[in-house]
Design a protein around this motif. Structure first.
Motif, PDB file in Angstrom:
ATOM      1  N   ALA A  52       0.227   1.032  -3.258  1.00 47.48           N
ATOM      2  CA  ALA A  52      -0.062   2.251  -2.478  1.00 47.48           C
ATOM      3  C   ALA A  52      -1.624   2.629  -2.232  1.00 47.48           C
ATOM      4  CB  ALA A  52       0.831   3.347  -2.294  1.00 47.48           C
ATOM      5  N   VAL A  53      -2.309   2.714  -3.357  1.00 50.50           N
ATOM      6  CA  VAL A  53      -3.677   2.840  -3.392  1.00 50.50           C
ATOM      7  C   VAL A  53      -4.486   1.650  -2.836  1.00 50.50           C
ATOM      8  CG1 VAL A  53      -5.686   3.170  -5.179  1.00 50.50           C
ATOM      9  CG2 VAL A  53      -3.602   4.620  -5.152  1.00 50.50           C
ATOM     10  N   PHE A  58      -7.598  -0.919   1.305  1.00 48.77           N
ATOM     11  CA  PHE A  58      -7.729  -2.089   1.916  1.00 48.77           C
ATOM     12  C   PHE A  58      -7.160  -2.259   3.396  1.00 48.77           C
ATOM     13  CE2 PHE A  58      -8.355  -3.413  -2.564  1.00 48.77           C
ATOM     14  CZ  PHE A  58      -9.666  -3.846  -2.483  1.00 48.77           C
ATOM     15  N   ALA A  59      -6.616  -1.258   3.683  1.00 46.70           N
ATOM     16  CA  ALA A  59      -5.753  -1.199   4.986  1.00 46.70           C
ATOM     17  C   ALA A  59      -6.604  -1.645   6.340  1.00 46.70           C
ATOM     18  CB  ALA A  59      -5.229   0.047   5.317  1.00 46.70           C
ATOM     19  N   ASP A  67       2.034  -7.961  10.271  1.00 40.64           N
ATOM     20  CA  ASP A  67       3.170  -8.367   9.492  1.00 40.64           C
ATOM     21  C   ASP A  67       2.719  -8.029   8.134  1.00 40.64           C
ATOM     22  OD1 ASP A  67       4.662  -8.948  11.721  1.00 40.64           O
ATOM     23  OD2 ASP A  67       4.024 -10.955  11.709  1.00 40.64           O
ATOM     24  N   PHE A  68       1.661  -8.517   7.654  1.00 42.45           N
ATOM     25  CA  PHE A  68       1.238  -8.368   6.108  1.00 42.45           C
ATOM     26  C   PHE A  68       1.285  -6.731   5.781  1.00 42.45           C
ATOM     27  CE2 PHE A  68      -2.192  -8.051   3.296  1.00 42.45           C
ATOM     28  CZ  PHE A  68      -1.675  -8.888   1.888  1.00 42.45           C
ATOM     29  N   VAL A  69       0.694  -5.997   6.779  1.00 45.22           N
ATOM     30  CA  VAL A  69       0.437  -4.413   6.637  1.00 45.22           C
ATOM     31  C   VAL A  69       1.935  -3.727   6.380  1.00 45.22           C
ATOM     32  CG1 VAL A  69      -0.097  -2.406   7.441  1.00 45.22           C
ATOM     33  CG2 VAL A  69      -1.711  -4.266   7.607  1.00 45.22           C
TER      34      VAL A  69
END
Length: 97
Positions: A52-53, A58-59, A67-69
């Motif tokens: 999560a961090v 890096f979001a 899709d990766f997110v």
């Protein structure tokens, strides 16, 4: 498109495997001391926090690949779910004793 769906599918499978591992480990060590009984839950919680961090940091870089997110968020929330499940089993069984 197909690679992204595959990533989401792999995340679902990985979350299921992690949940099964956490439950199996907790049930195997149900009569052990607290440190050993909650080891799987602690590790899953730590993995969920790290993922999560990493997502928070890096979001922005991966916002073009939704899709990766989604698979990243699914993996983090799945680790939290698996950890909660392992904690619940250990705590509930401890309460009965």
């Amino acid at each position: 498109m197909l690679i992204g769906m595959g990533g989401i599918f792999v995340s679902f499978i990985l979350v299921g495997v992690l949940a099964l591992w956490g439950v199996k480990y907790t049930k195997k060590n149900i009569h052990a001391d607290r440190k050993k009984k909650f080891k799987a839950a602690k590790n899953l919680l730590l993995a969920g926090i790290v993922i999560a961090v990493g997502y928070i940091i890096f979001a922005k870089k991966f916002s073009h690949n939704i899709d990766f997110v989604i698979s990243w968020i699914l993996l983090a929330s799945g680790c939290f779910f698996a950890s909660g499940l392992a904690f619940f089993i250990g705590y509930y069984n401890e309460k009965d004793l």
